[in-house]
Design a protein around this motif. Structure first.
Motif: not given
Length: 256
Positions: A67-73, A102-111, A138-148
């Protein structure tokens, strides 16, 4: 289904942007053999409910939905992942802080700092042992950052350090560099070269937007691993024009 995050480490993955939040579209694109779809909540008329609909359809059809999102919610991101999204793609990632969030809010603690509940589809409503589910997510969720963007708040290496995929948005990049749509312009190629160099230094897989299959083939040959070709709307438009342009000209000639 195999994790998309693992797949892009093994071979190039080909997908497209999803602008129409309809299960039938997801099923058709899955049948066509695509590796993933990017549900666009930034530039398409897709709200969170629509995103959940296509995520569910993707799970049923065996095709990962990012899912592409415009902001971190954080709340929205968590709900999308709990619904079964394969990953989150953040538009206009211009700083190390936004990539880290993006990484922090897509990953469960402790990381990470993602809130936990197993009463949701991705956890099979609590039927997966808790520790196993946390590790799996934590191992499977993909974290994609758009560089544009033409300019970034931090060095590209620092931004990429929190990403699974650094995705180059060629169209927005060309606009920001003052050459709209000219993705082959020298200024655009120079910026892309800078991003590619940073990706090599940080061992970050690269993604890119391609308008045509030929552009996608060049991206594969260059080493890109996450390639979004056009969109469902563009594919529909092209197919309709190719199928009916000649026919309508013939009909028009017969009428004349």
């Amino acid at each position: 289904m195999p994790g998309l995050r693992s797949l892009v480490r093994e071979r190039p993955a080909i997908g497209t942007f999803l602008k129409l939040p309809q299960p039938e579209v997801v099923e058709i694109l899955a049948i066509a053999g695509l590796d993933f779809l990017i549900c666009d909540t930034e530039h398409a008329q897709i709200d969170e409910s629509g995103a959940r609909t296509v995520i569910q359809a993707g799970r049923a059809a065996g095709i990962p939905i990012v899912v592409r999102v415009p902001t971190i919610d954080p709340g929205q991101i968590n709900r999308l992942l709990e619904a079964g999204a394969a990953g989150i793609q953040l538009s206009s990632t211009t700083s190390a802080d936004s990539a880290e969030k993006l990484s922090r809010f897509t990953t469960y603690p402790p990381t990470g700092a993602r809130g936990l509940s197993t009463a949701q589809p991705a956890a099979r409503f609590g039927t997966i042992p808790l520790a196993e589910y946390i590790t799996l997510s934590n191992d499977q969720v993909l974290r994609v950052g758009q560089l544009e963007s033409a300019r970034y708040d931090d060095p590209l290496d620092d931004i990429m350090s929190s990403l699974d995929i650094a995705f180059i948005g060629t169209m927005d990049l060309s606009v920001d560099l003052g050459v709209p749509g000219q993705v082959g312009a020298p200024a655009v190629r120079t910026k892309i070269g800078e991003i590619e160099a940073a990706a090599r230094r940080t061992d970050t897989p690269l993604g890119i937007f391609a308008t045509t299959a030929a552009e996608a083939e060049r991206a594969v040959a260059t080493g890109y691993r996450y390639i979004a070709v056009a969109s469902d709307l563009a594919l529909l438009t092209t197919a309709a024009q190719e199928r009916f342009t000649v026919l309508m000209e013939a009909v028009g000639g017969a009428r004349g």
